[in-house]
Design an enzyme around this catalytic site. Structure first.
Site, PDB file in Angstrom:
ATOM      1  N   GLY A   1       0.919  -5.067   0.973  1.00  0.00           N
ATOM      2  CA  GLY A   1      -0.397  -5.213   0.051  1.00  0.00           C
ATOM      3  C   GLY A   1      -0.120  -5.867  -1.259  1.00  0.00           C
ATOM      4  O   GLY A   1      -0.716  -6.405  -1.959  1.00  0.00           O
TER       5      GLY A   1
ATOM      6  N   GLU B   1       4.074  -5.267   7.535  1.00  0.00           N
ATOM      7  CA  GLU B   1       2.961  -4.305   8.034  1.00  0.00           C
ATOM      8  C   GLU B   1       3.320  -3.863   9.442  1.00  0.00           C
ATOM      9  O   GLU B   1       3.098  -2.634   9.936  1.00  0.00           O
ATOM     10  CB  GLU B   1       1.465  -4.557   7.895  1.00  0.00           C
ATOM     11  CG  GLU B   1       1.086  -4.469   6.550  1.00  0.00           C
ATOM     12  CD  GLU B   1       1.191  -5.874   5.311  1.00  0.00           C
ATOM     13  OE1 GLU B   1       2.372  -6.584   5.684  1.00  0.00           O
ATOM     14  OE2 GLU B   1       0.612  -5.670   4.463  1.00  0.00           O
TER      15      GLU B   1
ATOM     16  N   ALA C   1       0.736  -1.287  -0.112  1.00  0.00           N
ATOM     17  CA  ALA C   1      -0.025   0.031   0.028  1.00  0.00           C
ATOM     18  C   ALA C   1       0.872   1.218  -0.072  1.00  0.00           C
ATOM     19  O   ALA C   1       1.965   1.279   0.442  1.00  0.00           O
ATOM     20  CB  ALA C   1      -0.897  -0.025   1.142  1.00  0.00           C
TER      21      ALA C   1
ATOM     22  N   GLU D   1      -0.355  -9.358  -0.830  1.00  0.00           N
ATOM     23  CA  GLU D   1      -1.483  -9.699  -0.559  1.00  0.00           C
ATOM     24  C   GLU D   1      -2.251  -9.536  -1.861  1.00  0.00           C
ATOM     25  O   GLU D   1      -3.131 -10.569  -2.124  1.00  0.00           O
ATOM     26  CB  GLU D   1      -2.388  -8.628   0.380  1.00  0.00           C
ATOM     27  CG  GLU D   1      -1.785  -8.754   1.613  1.00  0.00           C
ATOM     28  CD  GLU D   1      -2.356  -7.787   2.611  1.00  0.00           C
ATOM     29  OE1 GLU D   1      -2.221  -6.511   2.415  1.00  0.00           O
ATOM     30  OE2 GLU D   1      -3.245  -7.995   3.786  1.00  0.00           O
TER      31      GLU D   1
HETATM   32  C1  LIG Z   1     -11.317   4.662  10.273  1.00  0.00           C
HETATM   33  C2  LIG Z   1     -10.280   3.922  10.141  1.00  0.00           C
HETATM   34  C3  LIG Z   1     -10.463   2.815   9.130  1.00  0.00           C
HETATM   35  C4  LIG Z   1      -9.220   1.855   9.192  1.00  0.00           C
HETATM   36  C5  LIG Z   1      -9.345   0.847   8.028  1.00  0.00           C
HETATM   37  C6  LIG Z   1      -8.170   1.484   6.871  1.00  0.00           C
HETATM   38  C7  LIG Z   1      -7.911   0.036   6.047  1.00  0.00           C
HETATM   39  C8  LIG Z   1      -6.979   0.428   5.022  1.00  0.00           C
HETATM   40  C9  LIG Z   1      -6.947  -0.589   3.951  1.00  0.00           C
HETATM   41  C10 LIG Z   1      -5.288  -0.768   4.002  1.00  0.00           C
HETATM   42  C11 LIG Z   1      -5.287  -1.923   3.737  1.00  0.00           C
HETATM   43  C12 LIG Z   1      -3.842  -2.608   4.091  1.00  0.00           C
HETATM   44  C13 LIG Z   1      -2.868  -3.092   3.091  1.00  0.00           C
HETATM   45  C14 LIG Z   1      -1.578  -3.491   3.452  1.00  0.00           C
HETATM   46  O1  LIG Z   1      -1.687  -4.591   4.237  1.00  0.00           O
HETATM   47  C15 LIG Z   1      -0.936  -2.263   4.213  1.00  0.00           C
HETATM   48  C16 LIG Z   1       0.351  -2.274   3.449  1.00  0.00           C
HETATM   49  O2  LIG Z   1       0.901  -2.780   2.476  1.00  0.00           O
HETATM   50  S1  LIG Z   1       1.605  -1.137   4.504  1.00  0.00           S
HETATM   51  C17 LIG Z   1       3.041  -0.949   3.300  1.00  0.00           C
HETATM   52  C18 LIG Z   1       3.647  -2.539   3.141  1.00  0.00           C
HETATM   53  N1  LIG Z   1       4.854  -2.271   2.516  1.00  0.00           N
HETATM   54  C19 LIG Z   1       6.174  -1.987   3.212  1.00  0.00           C
HETATM   55  O3  LIG Z   1       6.183  -2.031   4.171  1.00  0.00           O
HETATM   56  C20 LIG Z   1       7.338  -1.669   2.331  1.00  0.00           C
HETATM   57  C21 LIG Z   1       7.821  -0.556   2.592  1.00  0.00           C
HETATM   58  N2  LIG Z   1       9.208  -0.340   1.731  1.00  0.00           N
HETATM   59  C22 LIG Z   1      10.559  -0.873   2.131  1.00  0.00           C
HETATM   60  O4  LIG Z   1      10.535  -1.688   2.794  1.00  0.00           O
HETATM   61  C23 LIG Z   1      11.562  -0.785   1.254  1.00  0.00           C
HETATM   62  O5  LIG Z   1      11.218   0.798   0.640  1.00  0.00           O
HETATM   63  C24 LIG Z   1      11.581  -1.568   0.006  1.00  0.00           C
HETATM   64  C25 LIG Z   1      10.412  -1.841  -0.852  1.00  0.00           C
HETATM   65  C26 LIG Z   1      12.159  -2.856   0.426  1.00  0.00           C
HETATM   66  C27 LIG Z   1      12.550  -0.727  -1.264  1.00  0.00           C
HETATM   67  O6  LIG Z   1      13.965  -0.348  -0.338  1.00  0.00           O
HETATM   68  P1  LIG Z   1      15.011   0.427  -1.223  1.00  0.00           P
HETATM   69  O7  LIG Z   1      15.390  -0.088  -2.425  1.00  0.00           O
HETATM   70  O8  LIG Z   1      16.191   0.286  -0.198  1.00  0.00           O
HETATM   71  O9  LIG Z   1      14.427   1.836  -1.349  1.00  0.00           O
HETATM   72  P2  LIG Z   1      14.012   2.830  -0.180  1.00  0.00           P
HETATM   73  O10 LIG Z   1      13.573   2.138   1.187  1.00  0.00           O
HETATM   74  O11 LIG Z   1      14.717   3.973  -0.192  1.00  0.00           O
HETATM   75  O12 LIG Z   1      12.738   3.144  -0.884  1.00  0.00           O
HETATM   76  C28 LIG Z   1      12.445   4.001  -2.050  1.00  0.00           C
HETATM   77  C29 LIG Z   1      11.499   5.010  -2.101  1.00  0.00           C
HETATM   78  O13 LIG Z   1      10.284   4.520  -1.955  1.00  0.00           O
HETATM   79  C30 LIG Z   1       9.210   5.019  -1.144  1.00  0.00           C
HETATM   80  N3  LIG Z   1       8.636   3.634  -0.463  1.00  0.00           N
HETATM   81  C31 LIG Z   1       9.074   2.528  -0.520  1.00  0.00           C
HETATM   82  N4  LIG Z   1       8.070   1.835  -0.056  1.00  0.00           N
HETATM   83  C32 LIG Z   1       6.935   2.620  -0.130  1.00  0.00           C
HETATM   84  C33 LIG Z   1       5.412   2.571   0.025  1.00  0.00           C
HETATM   85  N5  LIG Z   1       4.529   1.213   0.251  1.00  0.00           N
HETATM   86  N6  LIG Z   1       4.419   3.525   0.152  1.00  0.00           N
HETATM   87  C34 LIG Z   1       5.033   4.766  -0.247  1.00  0.00           C
HETATM   88  N7  LIG Z   1       6.519   5.164  -0.428  1.00  0.00           N
HETATM   89  C35 LIG Z   1       7.226   3.758  -0.323  1.00  0.00           C
HETATM   90  C36 LIG Z   1      10.443   5.178   0.012  1.00  0.00           C
HETATM   91  O14 LIG Z   1       9.879   6.027   0.984  1.00  0.00           O
HETATM   92  C37 LIG Z   1      11.466   6.095  -0.720  1.00  0.00           C
HETATM   93  O15 LIG Z   1      11.208   7.164  -0.912  1.00  0.00           O
HETATM   94  P3  LIG Z   1      11.943   8.386  -0.033  1.00  0.00           P
HETATM   95  O16 LIG Z   1      11.120   8.329   1.173  1.00  0.00           O
HETATM   96  O17 LIG Z   1      13.278   8.321  -0.083  1.00  0.00           O
HETATM   97  O18 LIG Z   1      11.399   9.580  -0.831  1.00  0.00           O
END
Ligand SMILES: CCCCCCCCCCCCC[C@H](O)CC(=O)SCCNC(=O)CCNC(=O)[C@H](O)C(C)(C)COP(=O)(O)OP(=O)(O)OC[C@H]1O[C@@H](n2cnc3c(N)ncnc32)[C@H](O)[C@@H]1OP(=O)(O)O
Length: 719
Positions: A100, A123, A61, A103
């Site tokens: 996500g 997550e 996500a 998922e």
């Molecule tokens: C009223 C209340 C109601 C509540 C209900 C709400 C329900 C909402 C429904 C949600 C459904 C849930 C879905 C899901 O289960 C949730 C998720 O998916 S959470 C996200 C999970 N993913 C992660 O945790 C991955 C995170 N990223 C990383 O670990 C790393 O970035 C990577 C992908 C392994 C890559 O690593 P690297 O190559 O080292 O690069 P960087 O880390 O430097 O990242 C580069 C750049 O990308 C940005 N970025 C990375 N991942 C994300 C992301 N998922 N979203 C947005 N941006 C992302 C990162 O910030 C870097 O950018 P910069 O910060 O440097 O500008």
């Protein structure tokens, strides 16, 4: 966004397009929904492949969307629609499938992964749980124990491990999309009922109740107050005990609680903070994107005590050629043996060959002459370090970067010993240096952007989270630690016990309270520094009042313990007692309690009842106040730098975001008001006096932490 192409006549290929990691933003979700409909409606299309552009399937996500109003098609119905599709859908996983992203792949009927891909449900590290069906599908696919492991730790697994779990159906070394397209053609006519994971029973081991109990206990023990790991266990328990639809309802309820929690906000702030520290800047205006590092091929370490050995191991493990120097033969032999052992154990854990041949040992400083970068790690003594820097400057190439592993000494004084002071920086490693993730890269007034960029890049290559900070006593981490330790001692003087102070701090989430931590690091370390500073001198020789130094309150409690030979764990006695020297089990010590009573009586101190709130406020707010001073002085460029240092170097609980984020969540006006209150009560304690920047931020309406830099800039421009 997503793109649609028809390949090989009968396969609809949907490519996620949202750089850098193809996160599932509203536009990407809309794209998937629209293009799935298109693929299902085209009669020529018999099967579908979903992939991501630029060799990355999907990073999950879009975390940036979590802070605002969510729009676009929701993820859960989108994934349900894919799973319910009448044509086979194959996920072609390259690079990563996380959160996500995984998922989404679990909603597909088949998963083909490249051998170098990594998958996981991280997550929990963002204060959430896999809330798009991941907590319900994963245990149904790979079993409860493996799913619990992946979901509660958030760890990424390799494609090979994923194949073993049955999480992916096939791995390939070739072009994953091509392989997936061929696969999709092959399975085009196969029935799909057996491929919909949500319909699978959740296979549980016979002792599943015991398993959940054990995992829950372990998670509670290690979570240090974080709520997401516990919710993750509860969600998987729902998968194991409820039908799919009810499990999904439980997942939704748990997710709703987490999603709006302060812990999730803190952890998501911290995710971006970790990345922000890489975009360093110096007060001179030099920055990460305009300063190019110089490659380092050969590094050297001078001094092979505990720190030098750890640094040598970290460098060798990262593939650097290292010259490791220790002038005393006996110490050199001992260090060589210890370093080899560390490398062998590390290599065994990681299943690789130990990098023993990367290190050349020497007794002569001349042997570092051709190194590109030298890290001095001799004893923390300015005179000794100055001598080493003079020698290094004489023997090394003029272009060699000279770095000092110091925890707080003046980098400028060292730079002044050399021919090229612009190539000198501090590299403050944390013990054990091959394990701890943090590195403070310290620039002095003469350090060049080239030297900072090179040290920052070296830090990254050896797997450290590197933070560039300015030169001052203690840099960022230890400078902020000083008022924290000082308050803890004052609290003892005023009636608290080490056990109580530690209990409050550990309940807050620190891995160890301040006194247990001091016993572990050794009380003599700070004592020697205070002696060198003329603070810990006994009264008769200096004539200084016992509890006052330069007009400020001073607690000699730590010095008095050291005078008794109580140095902490290593001597079996410190703030606590231990069964034997070196033992780690801290027990309350009646001797210490009597000692504190006698001390209070001697100084006419009346013990009063100290509660949780006072311990937390005095220890944490005095530290936070110093953090604001550090920002005001330009020693750290932004609050993220301080927070990253504290989480990685000082065991600040990550789910509280770091000290500066914590101040923002408490409310800056409250922090200010409480500091004013305590300063009034203790006017001889300057660290309790609210600093100018804190006042300015409150006067500016306590802007969100992301806006602090603007206020800091204004305050600094007025200096
Ligand atoms: C009223 C209340 C109601 C509540 C209900 C709400 C329900 C909402 C429904 C949600 C459904 C849930 C879905 C899901 O289960 C949730 C998720 O998916 S959470 C996200 C999970 N993913 C992660 O945790 C991955 C995170 N990223 C990383 O670990 C790393 O970035 C990577 C992908 C392994 C890559 O690593 P690297 O190559 O080292 O690069 P960087 O880390 O430097 O990242 C580069 C750049 O990308 C940005 N970025 C990375 N991942 C994300 C992301 N998922 N979203 C947005 N941006 C992302 C990162 O910030 C870097 O950018 P910069 O910060 O440097 O500008």
């Amino acid at each position: 966004m997503a793109q649609y192409t028809r390949v090989s006549g009968s396969v609809g290929l949907i490519t996620l397009q949202s750089p850098p990691v193809n996160a599932l933003s509203a536009a990407v979700r809309q794209g998937i929904v629209d293009l799935m409909q298109r693929a299902l409606s085209e009669p020529e299309v018999k099967s579908v492949v979903i992939c991501g552009q630029n060799g990355i399937f999907c990073g999950g996500a879009d975390i940036k969307e979590f802070g605002g109003q969510m729009s676009g098609p929701p993820l859960i119905p989108m994934i349900h629609a894919i799973e319910a599709a009448s044509k086979p859908v194959v996920a072609a996983i390259e690079g990563i499938a996380l959160g996500g992203g995984l998922e989404l792949a679990l909603g597909c009927h088949y998963r083909i992964a490249h051998s170098k891909a990594r998958v996981g449900l991280p997550e929990v590290t963002l204060g959430l749980l896999p809330g798009a069906g991941g907590s319900q599908r994963l245990p149904r696919l790979i079993g409860v124990p493996a799913a619990l492991d992946l979901i509660t730790t958030g760890r990424h697994v390799t494609a090979a491990e994923a194949l073993k779990f049955g999480l992916v159906d096939q791995i390939t070394d070739h072009n994953t999309v091509n392989v997936a397209v061929k696969f999709a053609q092959r399975v085009a006519d196969q029935p799909l009922d057996a491929r919909r994971i949500s319909t699978y029973p959740c296979l549980c081991p016979s002792d599943v109740a015991v398993l959940f109990e054990e995992v829950m206990q372990r998670v509670r023990r290690t979570a240090r107050g974080a709520i997401a790991p516990i919710a993750c266990v509860q969600a998987v328990r729902a998968a194991a005990t409820l039908p799919y639809n009810q499990g999904m309802e439980r997942e939704r309820e748990l997710m709703a609680t987490l999603f709006t929690s302060g812990q999730a906000r803190a952890l998501q702030y911290f995710f971006f903070a970790q990345r922000a520290v890489g975009r360093w800047s110096m007060p001179s205006g030099a920055r990460w994107d305009t300063s190019k590092p110089r490659p380092v091929h050969k590094a050297a370490v001078i001094g092979l005590g505990t720190m030098g050995r750890g640094i040598t191991v970290a460098l060798a493990q990262a593939g650097f050629s290292v010259v490791a120097v220790e002038t005393q033969e006996k110490q050199l032999m001992e260090a060589k043996q210890k370093i080899s052992g560390m490398l062998e154990r590390g290599a065994k854990r990681r299943g690789v060959a130990p990098a023993l041949d990367k290190i050349n040992y020497g007794r002569n400083i001349q042997s570092v002459a051709d190194a590109d970068l030298v890290i001095e790690a001799v004893f923390e003594d300015m005179a000794l370090k100055k001598k080493v820097f003079q020698q290094l400057s004489a023997v090394c190439k003029p272009s060699t970067f000279l770095c000092s592993n110091t925890s707080g000494l003046d980098i400028d004084q060292l730079a002044c010993q050399t021919r090229n002071p612009e190539l000198v920086v501090g590299m403050h490693f944390f013990a054990p240096a091959h394990v701890m993730k943090l590195l403070e890269v310290v620039y002095g007034p003469k350090s060049s952007p080239l030297a900072v960029a090179t040290a920052m890049q070296l830090g990254k290559k050896i797997g450290k989270v590197s933070v560039a900070v300015g030169n001052c006593r203690g840099f960022v981490g230890n400078r902020m630690l000083k008022p924290y330790l000082e308050q803890a001692l004052f609290l003892l003087e005023e009636g608290a016990t080490p056990e109580f102070v530690d209990q409050v701090l550990e309940e807050f989430g620190f891995a160890m309270g301040v006194f247990r931590m001091s016993d572990l690091s050794g009380l003599d370390v700070g004592w020697k520094v205070r002696m060198a500073d003329g603070l810990a001198m006994p009264d008769p020789t200096t004539g200084q009042p016992t509890r006052l130094r330069q007009g400020r309150r001073y607690s000699p409690l730590g010095d008095l313990l050291c005078e008794q030979g109580r140095f902490g764990q290593k001597t079996g006695r410190g703030w606590y007692q231990y069964d034997k020297p070196g033992s780690q089990v801290a027990k309350p010590d009646p001797w210490l309690h009597s000692f504190l009573d006698e001390y209070r009586a001697r100084h006419a101190l009346v013990a009063h009842r100290i509660d949780h709130q006072e311990v937390l406020e005095r220890c944490l707010y005095s530290m936070i106040n110093e953090g604001f001073r550090i920002l005001e002085d330009g020693i750290a460029a932004g609050p993220e730098d301080i927070d990253v240092i504290y989480v990685f170097g000082y065991s600040w609980p990550r789910h509280r975001g770091g000290p500066m984020f914590y101040a923002a969540t408490v409310g800056l006006n409250k922090v200010l008001e409480r500091l004013e209150h305590y300063y009034q009560a203790h006017p001889d304690v300057p660290s309790l006096q609210p600093c100018h920047l804190l006042r300015k931020l409150v006067a500016s309406g306590s802007p969100p932490i992301q806006k602090w830099r603007e206020v800091i800039k204004k305050v600094r421009s007025q200096l």
